[in-house]
Scaffold this active site. Structure first.
Site: not given
Ligand code: NAP
Length: 239
Positions: A69, A197, A43, A163, A20-22
């Protein structure tokens, strides 16, 4: 995942968790723009449906299904949906995660490289001998030390510890799955430091750029690498 069905979809089906985002939302967009049918999961149903509406505006073939999840019933409902609707799943992007809020700390994108004691690191990296049972034991030990306030003396990370340990465990579990299922490609991918986020907007890449690094791995051809780790779209060592 393959399952018998009377009417399997001819299109490739990709499913993204946390869509849904990011980075997850952009991954849905890019996979759909490459002609795949995408199951965008979230979710929260309202947030997921709104995201699907946005992606559909560009003509993408995308459907929504709820998925939390950490809720086994929700996971089972989604698996039923995929089996009944498509009879197969070609690509799963397991993207959903929470970072955990720790104000005043720098967000560290090298999470799987800083998981604490050398012993634990070696065990997680010894993929030929690592088992799910041992992985569970290591995580239980982490939880115990966390609750006892004893992370540092036992060599665990002290910043964003849950994390980092969860990501390291997920990477190790992916390698166990890759070993067990040589017929599948099971890989881990780091999107880079992305403005979302989770990083509180402090990344250097846009979500589009971060998603490109995941989509490249998701679309690796049959016979391509498996049990591998990719950083910014390029194969890299796990530790
Ligand atoms: N941003 C970075 O710099 C970075 C760096 C390394 C790795 N990553 C990885 O990239 C992936 C995406 O991260 P992002 O930066 O896009 O973060 P984000 O914008 O915070 O998005 C996280 C997503 O995960 C969902 N989520 C959280 N808990 C969940 C659950 N129990 N069941 C289903 N969905 C759930 C959130 O849903 P809600 O909207 O409902 O909260 C949201 O859609 C993650 O695995 C993160 O660890 C990101």
């Amino acid at each position: 995942m393959e399952a018998a069905t009377s009417n399997p979809s001819s299109k490739r089906i990709a499913l993204v968790t946390g869509g849904n985002k990011g980075v997850g939302l952009e991954t849905c967009r890019q996979l759909a723009s490459k002609g795949l049918k995408v199951v965008l999961t979230a979710r929260n149903e309202a947030r997921g449906l709104e995201a699907v509406e946005g992606v559909r505006r560009s003509g993408a073939d995308v459907v929504f299904h709820q998925l939390d999840v950490i809720d086994p019933d929700s996971v089972a409902r989604l698996a039923d949906f995929v089996r009944d609707q498509f009879g197969k799943l070609d690509i799963l992007v397991n993207n959903a995660a929470v970072g955990g809020v720790e104000y005043g700390q720098e967000f560290d994108t090298n999470e799987e490289k800083h998981i604490g004691s050398e012993e634990v690191r070696q065990e997680l990296n010894d993929v030929d001998n690592l088992t799910e049972g041992r992985l569970d034991e290591l995580l239980e030990k982490f939880m115990k030390d966390f609750e006892a306030g004893a992370l540092e003396p036992h060599g665990w990370p002290t910043k964003f510890s849950a994390y980092k340990v969860a990501k390291a465990a997920m990477n190790a579990y992916s390698r166990i799955l890759a070993r067990r299922h040589p017929e599948l490609r099971v890989n881990c991918a780091h999107p880079g430091f992305v403005k979302t986020d989770m990083s509180m907007g402090s990344g250097v890449l846009t979500p589009e750029e971060g998603a490109r690094n995941l989509v490249k791995v998701a679309l690796l051809p049959d016979g391509g690498p498996t049990g591998a780790y990719f950083a910014m779209g390029e194969e890299a060592p796990f530790v």
